[in-house]
Scaffold this motif. Structure first.
Motif, mmCIF file in Angstrom:
data_model
loop_
_atom_site.group_PDB
_atom_site.id
_atom_site.type_symbol
_atom_site.label_atom_id
_atom_site.label_comp_id
_atom_site.label_asym_id
_atom_site.label_seq_id
_atom_site.Cartn_x
_atom_site.Cartn_y
_atom_site.Cartn_z
ATOM 1 N N VAL A 258 -36.047 43.919 59.703
ATOM 2 C CA VAL A 258 -35.047 42.720 59.867
ATOM 3 C C VAL A 258 -33.824 42.922 60.631
ATOM 4 C CG1 VAL A 258 -35.491 41.645 57.568
ATOM 5 C CG2 VAL A 258 -33.959 43.259 57.635
ATOM 6 N N LYS A 259 -33.284 41.906 60.899
ATOM 7 C CA LYS A 259 -31.844 42.026 61.874
ATOM 8 C C LYS A 259 -30.883 41.612 61.127
ATOM 9 C CE LYS A 259 -29.658 41.663 66.711
ATOM 10 N NZ LYS A 259 -29.531 41.148 67.709
ATOM 11 N N MET A 260 -29.843 42.387 60.700
ATOM 12 C CA MET A 260 -28.750 41.699 60.137
ATOM 13 C C MET A 260 -27.826 41.033 60.861
ATOM 14 S SD MET A 260 -30.017 42.863 57.378
ATOM 15 C CE MET A 260 -28.880 42.498 55.980
ATOM 16 N N LYS A 261 -26.886 40.163 60.431
ATOM 17 C CA LYS A 261 -25.919 39.333 61.182
ATOM 18 C C LYS A 261 -24.976 40.513 61.977
ATOM 19 C CE LYS A 261 -26.198 35.372 58.419
ATOM 20 N NZ LYS A 261 -25.540 34.485 57.394
ATOM 21 N N ASP A 262 -24.664 41.610 61.676
ATOM 22 C CA ASP A 262 -23.798 42.419 62.182
ATOM 23 C C ASP A 262 -24.645 43.313 62.938
ATOM 24 O OD1 ASP A 262 -25.368 44.339 60.803
ATOM 25 O OD2 ASP A 262 -23.441 45.150 59.639
ATOM 26 N N ILE B 66 -29.049 38.406 56.561
ATOM 27 C CA ILE B 66 -30.634 38.572 57.361
ATOM 28 C C ILE B 66 -30.342 37.356 58.502
ATOM 29 C CG2 ILE B 66 -32.727 38.410 57.677
ATOM 30 C CD1 ILE B 66 -33.170 39.538 54.881
ATOM 31 N N GLU B 67 -30.360 37.864 59.776
ATOM 32 C CA GLU B 67 -30.132 36.809 60.782
ATOM 33 C C GLU B 67 -31.604 36.617 61.496
ATOM 34 O OE1 GLU B 67 -27.459 37.445 64.272
ATOM 35 O OE2 GLU B 67 -29.191 38.257 65.165
ATOM 36 N N ASN C 294 -40.277 45.569 70.739
ATOM 37 C CA ASN C 294 -41.633 45.935 70.017
ATOM 38 C C ASN C 294 -42.096 44.664 68.908
ATOM 39 O OD1 ASN C 294 -40.500 49.044 70.269
ATOM 40 N ND2 ASN C 294 -42.455 48.419 71.325
ATOM 41 N N TYR C 295 -40.982 43.719 68.945
ATOM 42 C CA TYR C 295 -41.015 42.461 67.907
ATOM 43 C C TYR C 295 -41.051 41.434 68.551
ATOM 44 C CZ TYR C 295 -39.257 46.208 64.579
ATOM 45 O OH TYR C 295 -38.956 47.247 63.819
ATOM 46 N N TYR C 296 -42.004 40.426 67.433
ATOM 47 C CA TYR C 296 -41.705 38.947 67.623
ATOM 48 C C TYR C 296 -40.532 38.593 66.613
ATOM 49 C CZ TYR C 296 -46.624 38.960 69.448
ATOM 50 O OH TYR C 296 -47.652 39.282 70.079
ATOM 51 N N ILE C 297 -39.537 38.028 67.224
ATOM 52 C CA ILE C 297 -38.247 37.833 66.557
ATOM 53 C C ILE C 297 -38.323 36.317 66.043
ATOM 54 C CG2 ILE C 297 -35.819 37.739 66.579
ATOM 55 C CD1 ILE C 297 -36.101 39.670 68.847
ATOM 56 N N VAL C 298 -38.232 36.225 64.435
ATOM 57 C CA VAL C 298 -38.271 34.965 64.104
ATOM 58 C C VAL C 298 -36.875 34.797 63.325
ATOM 59 C CG1 VAL C 298 -39.513 33.499 62.077
ATOM 60 C CG2 VAL C 298 -40.766 35.046 63.348
ATOM 61 N N PRO C 299 -36.047 33.764 63.538
ATOM 62 C CA PRO C 299 -35.123 33.300 62.956
ATOM 63 C C PRO C 299 -34.815 32.977 61.593
ATOM 64 C CG PRO C 299 -35.169 32.148 65.188
ATOM 65 C CD PRO C 299 -36.620 32.807 64.557
ATOM 66 N N ALA C 300 -34.070 33.652 60.761
ATOM 67 C CA ALA C 300 -33.955 33.215 59.264
ATOM 68 C C ALA C 300 -33.455 31.648 59.230
ATOM 69 C CB ALA C 300 -33.122 34.412 58.669
ATOM 70 N N LYS C 301 -34.263 30.819 59.006
ATOM 71 C CA LYS C 301 -33.822 29.559 58.891
ATOM 72 C C LYS C 301 -34.791 28.592 58.139
ATOM 73 C CE LYS C 301 -36.248 27.895 62.994
ATOM 74 N NZ LYS C 301 -36.052 26.995 64.249
#
Length: 405
Positions: free
Chosen positions: A335-339, A378-379, A398-405
Protein backbone atom coordinates in the motif's frame (compact mmCIF):
# COMPACT_ATOMS: atom_id res chain seq x y z
CA UNK A 1 2.60 20.13 45.13
CA UNK A 2 4.77 18.23 47.63
CA UNK A 3 7.21 15.51 46.61
CA UNK A 4 4.99 12.92 48.24
CA UNK A 5 2.03 14.01 46.14
CA UNK A 6 4.19 14.00 42.98
CA UNK A 7 5.24 10.45 43.80
CA UNK A 8 1.56 9.53 44.16
CA UNK A 9 0.81 10.99 40.73
CA UNK A 10 3.79 9.17 39.25
CA UNK A 11 2.76 5.88 40.81
CA UNK A 12 -0.75 6.22 39.48
CA UNK A 13 0.59 7.31 36.07
CA UNK A 14 2.56 4.08 35.81
CA UNK A 15 -0.52 2.03 36.56
CA UNK A 16 -3.04 4.07 34.56
CA UNK A 17 -2.03 6.16 31.57
CA UNK A 18 -3.29 9.68 32.21
CA UNK A 19 -3.64 12.17 29.33
CA UNK A 20 -2.26 15.67 29.92
CA UNK A 21 -5.74 17.18 30.14
CA UNK A 22 -6.75 14.74 32.85
CA UNK A 23 -3.46 15.19 34.69
CA UNK A 24 -4.12 18.94 34.79
CA UNK A 25 -7.55 18.32 36.30
CA UNK A 26 -5.98 15.94 38.79
CA UNK A 27 -3.53 18.63 39.91
CA UNK A 28 -6.48 21.00 40.37
CA UNK A 29 -8.18 18.29 42.40
CA UNK A 30 -5.07 18.02 44.60
CA UNK A 31 -5.17 21.76 45.19
CA UNK A 32 -8.81 21.52 46.23
CA UNK A 33 -8.08 18.54 48.47
CA UNK A 34 -5.22 20.40 50.16
CA UNK A 35 -7.43 23.45 50.68
CA UNK A 36 -10.17 21.36 52.22
CA UNK A 37 -7.61 19.52 54.31
CA UNK A 38 -6.21 22.80 55.62
CA UNK A 39 -9.65 24.19 56.44
CA UNK A 40 -10.58 21.07 58.34
CA UNK A 41 -7.26 20.47 60.06
CA UNK A 42 -8.60 21.37 63.50
CA UNK A 43 -11.53 19.02 63.08
CA UNK A 44 -9.17 16.21 61.98
CA UNK A 45 -6.89 16.77 64.96
CA UNK A 46 -9.93 16.72 67.24
CA UNK A 47 -11.05 13.50 65.62
CA UNK A 48 -7.60 12.00 66.23
CA UNK A 49 -7.87 12.87 69.90
CA UNK A 50 -11.37 11.42 70.15
CA UNK A 51 -10.36 8.15 68.56
CA UNK A 52 -7.06 8.03 70.33
CA UNK A 53 -5.21 7.37 67.05
CA UNK A 54 -3.87 8.97 63.86
CA UNK A 55 -5.74 9.58 60.66
CA UNK A 56 -4.75 7.05 57.96
CA UNK A 57 -1.63 8.19 56.16
CA UNK A 58 -3.11 7.08 52.83
CA UNK A 59 -6.12 9.38 53.02
CA UNK A 60 -4.74 11.95 50.59
CA UNK A 61 -3.58 9.16 48.24
CA UNK A 62 -7.03 7.56 48.24
CA UNK A 63 -8.77 10.88 47.63
CA UNK A 64 -6.38 11.73 44.81
CA UNK A 65 -6.75 8.35 43.19
CA UNK A 66 -10.50 8.59 43.42
CA UNK A 67 -10.44 12.07 41.88
CA UNK A 68 -8.24 11.02 38.98
CA UNK A 69 -10.22 7.86 38.31
CA UNK A 70 -13.43 9.87 38.47
CA UNK A 71 -12.10 12.22 35.82
CA UNK A 72 -11.08 9.16 33.82
CA UNK A 73 -14.65 7.94 33.68
CA UNK A 74 -16.00 11.12 32.16
CA UNK A 75 -13.11 12.52 30.10
CA UNK A 76 -12.50 11.36 26.54
CA UNK A 77 -9.23 9.48 26.16
CA UNK A 78 -8.79 8.89 29.86
CA UNK A 79 -9.24 5.12 29.72
CA UNK A 80 -6.53 2.80 30.97
CA UNK A 81 -4.61 1.17 28.13
CA UNK A 82 -2.94 -2.20 28.24
CA UNK A 83 0.70 -3.04 27.85
CA UNK A 84 1.12 -4.81 24.51
CA UNK A 85 3.22 -7.92 24.01
CA UNK A 86 6.53 -7.33 22.27
CA UNK A 87 5.74 -9.82 19.51
CA UNK A 88 2.64 -7.85 18.50
CA UNK A 89 3.82 -4.34 19.33
CA UNK A 90 7.28 -4.55 17.75
CA UNK A 91 6.75 -7.60 15.59
CA UNK A 92 3.85 -5.93 13.75
CA UNK A 93 5.29 -2.39 13.92
CA UNK A 94 2.35 -0.93 15.84
CA UNK A 95 2.58 2.77 16.59
CA UNK A 96 1.41 4.05 19.97
CA UNK A 97 -1.53 5.94 18.50
CA UNK A 98 -2.59 2.81 16.61
CA UNK A 99 -2.61 0.82 19.82
CA UNK A 100 -5.00 3.29 21.40
CA UNK A 101 -7.25 3.29 18.35
CA UNK A 102 -7.41 -0.51 18.21
CA UNK A 103 -8.22 -0.73 21.90
CA UNK A 104 -10.87 1.99 21.72
CA UNK A 105 -12.46 0.13 18.78
CA UNK A 106 -12.35 -3.16 20.75
CA UNK A 107 -10.21 -4.76 18.05
CA UNK A 108 -7.37 -5.26 20.53
CA UNK A 109 -8.27 -6.31 24.07
CA UNK A 110 -6.42 -7.61 27.14
CA UNK A 111 -6.92 -11.13 28.45
CA UNK A 112 -4.62 -11.03 31.51
CA UNK A 113 -4.99 -14.61 32.69
CA UNK A 114 -2.09 -16.63 34.11
CA UNK A 115 -1.76 -20.36 34.81
CA UNK A 116 1.24 -22.05 36.44
CA UNK A 117 1.98 -25.76 36.02
CA UNK A 118 5.23 -27.67 36.44
CA UNK A 119 6.95 -24.42 37.40
CA UNK A 120 6.06 -22.77 34.09
CA UNK A 121 3.72 -19.76 34.06
CA UNK A 122 1.80 -19.04 30.88
CA UNK A 123 -0.05 -15.74 30.66
CA UNK A 124 -2.64 -15.04 27.99
CA UNK A 125 -1.77 -11.39 27.38
CA UNK A 126 -4.01 -10.04 24.65
CA UNK A 127 -6.07 -10.75 21.55
CA UNK A 128 -6.73 -8.91 18.30
CA UNK A 129 -9.83 -9.81 16.29
CA UNK A 130 -11.36 -8.74 12.99
CA UNK A 131 -13.76 -10.15 10.39
CA UNK A 132 -11.61 -13.16 9.50
CA UNK A 133 -8.66 -13.32 11.91
CA UNK A 134 -7.93 -13.80 15.58
CA UNK A 135 -4.44 -13.27 16.96
CA UNK A 136 -3.63 -14.36 20.52
CA UNK A 137 -0.39 -13.48 22.28
CA UNK A 138 0.87 -15.41 25.33
CA UNK A 139 3.84 -14.94 27.62
CA UNK A 140 5.81 -17.96 28.88
CA UNK A 141 7.95 -17.68 32.03
CA UNK A 142 10.01 -20.27 33.88
CA UNK A 143 11.18 -22.22 30.84
CA UNK A 144 14.25 -21.73 28.68
CA UNK A 145 14.66 -24.06 25.70
CA UNK A 146 17.92 -25.96 25.23
CA UNK A 147 20.35 -24.26 22.88
CA UNK A 148 19.45 -24.85 19.26
CA UNK A 149 15.92 -26.05 20.04
CA UNK A 150 12.85 -24.50 18.45
CA UNK A 151 10.32 -24.44 21.30
CA UNK A 152 6.69 -25.40 20.85
CA UNK A 153 3.69 -26.63 22.79
CA UNK A 154 2.78 -30.25 22.26
CA UNK A 155 -0.94 -29.78 21.71
CA UNK A 156 -3.26 -26.84 21.19
CA UNK A 157 -6.99 -27.26 21.79
CA UNK A 158 -9.31 -24.38 20.90
CA UNK A 159 -13.07 -24.15 20.98
CA UNK A 160 -15.05 -21.19 19.68
CA UNK A 161 -18.56 -20.90 21.07
CA UNK A 162 -18.23 -24.49 22.29
CA UNK A 163 -17.11 -25.88 18.90
CA UNK A 164 -13.73 -27.53 18.51
CA UNK A 165 -12.05 -25.82 15.56
CA UNK A 166 -10.70 -29.21 14.44
CA UNK A 167 -14.22 -30.63 14.05
CA UNK A 168 -15.56 -28.39 11.29
CA UNK A 169 -18.52 -29.99 9.53
CA UNK A 170 -18.57 -27.56 6.62
CA UNK A 171 -16.31 -25.06 4.90
CA UNK A 172 -17.85 -22.08 6.67
CA UNK A 173 -16.70 -23.45 10.03
CA UNK A 174 -13.18 -24.37 8.87
CA UNK A 175 -10.50 -22.58 10.88
CA UNK A 176 -6.83 -22.51 9.96
CA UNK A 177 -4.48 -22.46 12.95
CA UNK A 178 -0.85 -21.39 12.89
CA UNK A 179 1.40 -20.69 15.85
CA UNK A 180 4.98 -19.80 16.68
CA UNK A 181 7.34 -18.63 19.39
CA UNK A 182 8.55 -15.12 18.62
CA UNK A 183 12.22 -15.03 17.55
CA UNK A 184 12.61 -11.24 17.03
CA UNK A 185 12.99 -11.72 13.27
CA UNK A 186 10.64 -9.84 10.95
CA UNK A 187 10.25 -9.18 7.24
CA UNK A 188 11.62 -5.99 5.76
CA UNK A 189 8.90 -3.89 4.07
CA UNK A 190 11.48 -2.66 1.56
CA UNK A 191 12.83 -5.87 0.03
CA UNK A 192 10.97 -8.65 1.82
CA UNK A 193 14.13 -10.08 3.36
CA UNK A 194 14.41 -11.27 6.95
CA UNK A 195 15.79 -8.67 9.36
CA UNK A 196 16.22 -8.43 13.10
CA UNK A 197 13.97 -6.11 15.10
CA UNK A 198 16.73 -3.51 15.24
CA UNK A 199 16.83 -3.43 11.43
CA UNK A 200 20.10 -5.31 11.01
CA UNK A 201 20.10 -8.05 8.34
CA UNK A 202 19.45 -11.60 9.44
CA UNK A 203 22.38 -13.88 8.64
CA UNK A 204 22.24 -17.64 8.17
CA UNK A 205 24.94 -18.23 10.76
CA UNK A 206 23.38 -16.08 13.49
CA UNK A 207 21.98 -17.86 16.52
CA UNK A 208 18.21 -17.63 16.80
CA UNK A 209 16.97 -16.76 20.27
CA UNK A 210 13.41 -17.06 21.51
CA UNK A 211 14.17 -15.65 24.96
CA UNK A 212 13.52 -11.93 25.47
CA UNK A 213 15.55 -9.58 27.62
CA UNK A 214 13.39 -10.23 30.70
CA UNK A 215 13.91 -14.01 30.39
CA UNK A 216 10.41 -14.72 29.08
CA UNK A 217 9.24 -16.01 25.70
CA UNK A 218 6.17 -15.05 23.69
CA UNK A 219 3.91 -17.46 21.85
CA UNK A 220 1.51 -16.32 19.16
CA UNK A 221 -1.55 -18.12 17.81
CA UNK A 222 -3.27 -17.02 14.59
CA UNK A 223 -6.74 -18.32 13.69
CA UNK A 224 -8.21 -17.71 10.25
CA UNK A 225 -11.72 -18.27 8.90
CA UNK A 226 -12.22 -17.18 5.28
CA UNK A 227 -15.95 -17.77 4.88
CA UNK A 228 -17.75 -16.03 7.75
CA UNK A 229 -17.60 -12.28 8.29
CA UNK A 230 -17.74 -12.46 12.08
CA UNK A 231 -16.81 -16.02 12.98
CA UNK A 232 -14.75 -15.03 16.04
CA UNK A 233 -16.58 -11.92 17.20
CA UNK A 234 -18.37 -11.84 20.54
CA UNK A 235 -17.85 -15.57 21.06
CA UNK A 236 -16.63 -17.44 24.15
CA UNK A 237 -13.27 -19.08 23.55
CA UNK A 238 -11.49 -21.89 25.35
CA UNK A 239 -7.73 -22.34 24.84
CA UNK A 240 -5.80 -25.28 26.26
CA UNK A 241 -2.08 -25.84 25.79
CA UNK A 242 -0.55 -29.19 26.75
CA UNK A 243 3.12 -30.08 26.99
CA UNK A 244 6.14 -27.93 26.25
CA UNK A 245 9.12 -29.08 24.26
CA UNK A 246 10.85 -28.63 20.94
CA UNK A 247 10.47 -29.24 17.22
CA UNK A 248 13.03 -31.39 15.44
CA UNK A 249 13.32 -33.02 12.03
CA UNK A 250 11.68 -36.15 13.41
CA UNK A 251 8.85 -34.21 15.05
CA UNK A 252 7.94 -32.84 18.48
CA UNK A 253 9.92 -33.89 21.56
CA UNK A 254 8.37 -33.16 24.98
CA UNK A 255 10.38 -31.65 27.81
CA UNK A 256 7.61 -30.70 30.26
CA UNK A 257 4.18 -32.30 30.70
CA UNK A 258 1.92 -29.51 31.83
CA UNK A 259 -1.48 -28.07 30.99
CA UNK A 260 -2.41 -24.41 30.72
CA UNK A 261 -6.07 -23.51 30.11
CA UNK A 262 -7.81 -20.18 29.52
CA UNK A 263 -11.40 -19.03 29.00
CA UNK A 264 -12.63 -15.59 28.02
CA UNK A 265 -15.04 -13.80 25.69
CA UNK A 266 -13.87 -12.25 22.45
CA UNK A 267 -14.62 -8.65 21.56
CA UNK A 268 -16.38 -7.29 18.49
CA UNK A 269 -14.89 -4.76 16.08
CA UNK A 270 -16.13 -3.38 12.78
CA UNK A 271 -12.85 -1.58 12.12
CA UNK A 272 -12.64 -2.28 8.39
CA UNK A 273 -12.34 -0.04 5.34
CA UNK A 274 -14.21 -1.08 2.19
CA UNK A 275 -13.18 0.19 -1.25
CA UNK A 276 -14.83 -0.58 -4.57
CA UNK A 277 -12.40 0.69 -7.21
CA UNK A 278 -13.49 -1.36 -10.24
CA UNK A 279 -9.97 -0.91 -11.62
CA UNK A 280 -8.50 -3.07 -14.38
CA UNK A 281 -4.95 -4.32 -13.79
CA UNK A 282 -3.32 -3.56 -17.11
CA UNK A 283 -3.90 -6.18 -19.81
CA UNK A 284 -4.06 -9.10 -17.34
CA UNK A 285 -7.83 -9.35 -17.62
CA UNK A 286 -8.19 -8.86 -13.87
CA UNK A 287 -10.49 -6.18 -12.47
CA UNK A 288 -10.30 -5.29 -8.76
CA UNK A 289 -13.94 -5.10 -7.75
CA UNK A 290 -13.69 -4.78 -3.97
CA UNK A 291 -11.08 -4.48 -1.23
CA UNK A 292 -11.85 -4.95 2.45
CA UNK A 293 -8.89 -4.04 4.61
CA UNK A 294 -8.64 -3.94 8.39
CA UNK A 295 -5.54 -3.04 10.40
CA UNK A 296 -4.51 -6.74 10.44
CA UNK A 297 -5.90 -8.36 7.26
CA UNK A 298 -6.99 -7.81 3.67
CA UNK A 299 -9.51 -9.39 1.33
CA UNK A 300 -9.50 -8.66 -2.40
CA UNK A 301 -12.33 -9.66 -4.75
CA UNK A 302 -11.44 -9.71 -8.46
CA UNK A 303 -13.33 -10.36 -11.66
CA UNK A 304 -10.92 -12.57 -13.55
CA UNK A 305 -11.48 -14.86 -16.55
CA UNK A 306 -10.25 -18.40 -16.08
CA UNK A 307 -7.08 -19.02 -18.04
CA UNK A 308 -5.42 -22.42 -18.25
CA UNK A 309 -1.70 -22.89 -18.72
CA UNK A 310 0.47 -25.96 -18.99
CA UNK A 311 3.77 -26.56 -17.24
CA UNK A 312 6.10 -29.50 -17.02
CA UNK A 313 5.82 -31.69 -13.96
CA UNK A 314 6.50 -35.21 -12.75
CA UNK A 315 4.21 -38.03 -11.67
CA UNK A 316 4.78 -40.48 -8.81
CA UNK A 317 6.98 -42.62 -11.05
CA UNK A 318 9.26 -39.71 -11.86
CA UNK A 319 8.04 -39.42 -15.43
CA UNK A 320 7.72 -35.96 -16.94
CA UNK A 321 4.13 -34.91 -17.61
CA UNK A 322 2.19 -31.81 -18.60
CA UNK A 323 0.40 -30.20 -15.66
CA UNK A 324 -2.57 -27.93 -16.32
CA UNK A 325 -2.76 -24.93 -14.04
CA UNK A 326 -5.17 -22.04 -13.61
CA UNK A 327 -3.54 -18.62 -13.69
CA UNK A 328 -3.89 -16.24 -10.75
CA UNK A 329 -4.51 -12.47 -10.94
CA UNK A 330 -1.79 -10.06 -9.76
CA UNK A 331 -1.61 -10.15 -5.97
CA UNK A 332 -1.99 -7.25 -3.58
CA UNK A 333 1.60 -6.70 -2.50
CA UNK A 334 1.58 -3.37 -0.67
CA UNK A 335 0.00 0.00 0.00
CA UNK A 336 0.99 3.62 -0.46
CA UNK A 337 0.07 5.94 2.38
CA UNK A 338 -1.09 9.53 2.06
CA UNK A 339 2.29 10.80 3.28
CA UNK A 340 4.07 8.92 0.46
CA UNK A 341 5.28 5.99 2.56
CA UNK A 342 5.16 2.65 0.74
CA UNK A 343 4.77 -0.65 2.60
CA UNK A 344 5.56 -3.63 0.39
CA UNK A 345 5.54 -7.35 1.20
CA UNK A 346 2.49 -7.06 3.45
CA UNK A 347 1.59 -10.75 3.36
CA UNK A 348 1.93 -12.22 6.83
CA UNK A 349 -0.36 -15.21 6.46
CA UNK A 350 -2.15 -17.39 6.74
CA UNK A 351 -4.27 -16.85 3.63
CA UNK A 352 -6.44 -18.37 0.97
CA UNK A 353 -6.93 -17.55 -2.69
CA UNK A 354 -9.00 -18.98 -5.53
CA UNK A 355 -12.24 -18.83 -7.45
CA UNK A 356 -15.43 -18.62 -5.42
CA UNK A 357 -17.20 -21.21 -7.57
CA UNK A 358 -16.45 -23.85 -10.18
CA UNK A 359 -17.75 -21.78 -13.08
CA UNK A 360 -17.81 -18.06 -12.20
CA UNK A 361 -15.16 -15.37 -12.60
CA UNK A 362 -15.11 -14.12 -9.00
CA UNK A 363 -11.68 -14.69 -7.51
CA UNK A 364 -11.02 -13.89 -3.82
CA UNK A 365 -7.74 -13.55 -1.96
CA UNK A 366 -7.84 -13.22 1.84
CA UNK A 367 -4.70 -12.97 3.98
CA UNK A 368 -3.26 -11.69 7.24
CA UNK A 369 -0.91 -8.71 7.27
CA UNK A 370 2.56 -8.72 8.79
CA UNK A 371 2.16 -5.22 10.21
CA UNK A 372 -0.69 -3.13 11.58
CA UNK A 373 -1.96 -0.51 9.12
CA UNK A 374 -3.80 2.74 9.68
CA UNK A 375 -6.34 2.04 6.95
CA UNK A 376 -7.66 5.64 6.89
CA UNK A 377 -4.24 6.80 5.71
CA UNK A 378 -4.06 4.46 2.70
CA UNK A 379 -3.95 6.38 -0.58
CA UNK A 380 -3.62 3.46 -3.00
CA UNK A 381 -3.23 -0.30 -3.21
CA UNK A 382 -0.23 -1.79 -4.99
CA UNK A 383 -0.69 -4.94 -7.08
CA UNK A 384 2.37 -6.76 -8.32
CA UNK A 385 3.20 -6.21 -12.01
CA UNK A 386 6.82 -7.37 -12.14
CA UNK A 387 9.72 -8.29 -9.87
CA UNK A 388 12.87 -6.17 -10.06
CA UNK A 389 16.11 -7.83 -11.08
CA UNK A 390 18.90 -8.83 -8.68
CA UNK A 391 16.64 -8.69 -5.64
CA UNK A 392 16.33 -4.92 -5.71
CA UNK A 393 13.51 -3.27 -3.70
CA UNK A 394 10.13 -2.91 -5.35
CA UNK A 395 9.24 0.52 -6.71
CA UNK A 396 6.02 1.99 -8.07
CA UNK A 397 7.13 0.87 -11.55
CA UNK A 398 6.68 -2.72 -10.39
CA UNK A 399 3.05 -2.19 -9.44
CA UNK A 400 -0.42 -1.69 -10.82
CA UNK A 401 -1.66 1.21 -8.72
CA UNK A 402 -5.28 1.10 -7.59
CA UNK A 403 -6.70 4.20 -5.85
CA UNK A 404 -8.31 3.63 -2.47
CA UNK A 405 -11.82 4.75 -3.27
Amino acid sequence: MSMKEEEMIEKLRKEVEIPDKVRQKANEAFASIKKDAGAGAAEERAAERRTGGRMPGKKLWILAAAAILAFGTVTAGAAAYMKWSKSLSDGMAVEEEQKRELEDAHMAAPIDQSVTDQGVTVTAVQAIVDQHFLRISLKVEGYEPPQGEQPDFGRTLITIDGKNINDAENEKDYVNLSSYFFDSIVQSPEDGKAVNLDGTPFTEDQEISYVLEDGSMEYNIILFNAESEDYFMEKPIHLELTGLGGLYLDGYRPNIEGTWSFDWNLERSDMVRICSPGTALGDTGAVVEKIEISPISAQVAYRFPRTKTKEKGYNDSGEEIDVELTEDPPELKGVKMKDGTIYSYLYGGPGRRGFSSDEGEEYVHTFGLNRVLDTDRIESFLFLKSMPEDGAPLTEENYYIVPAK
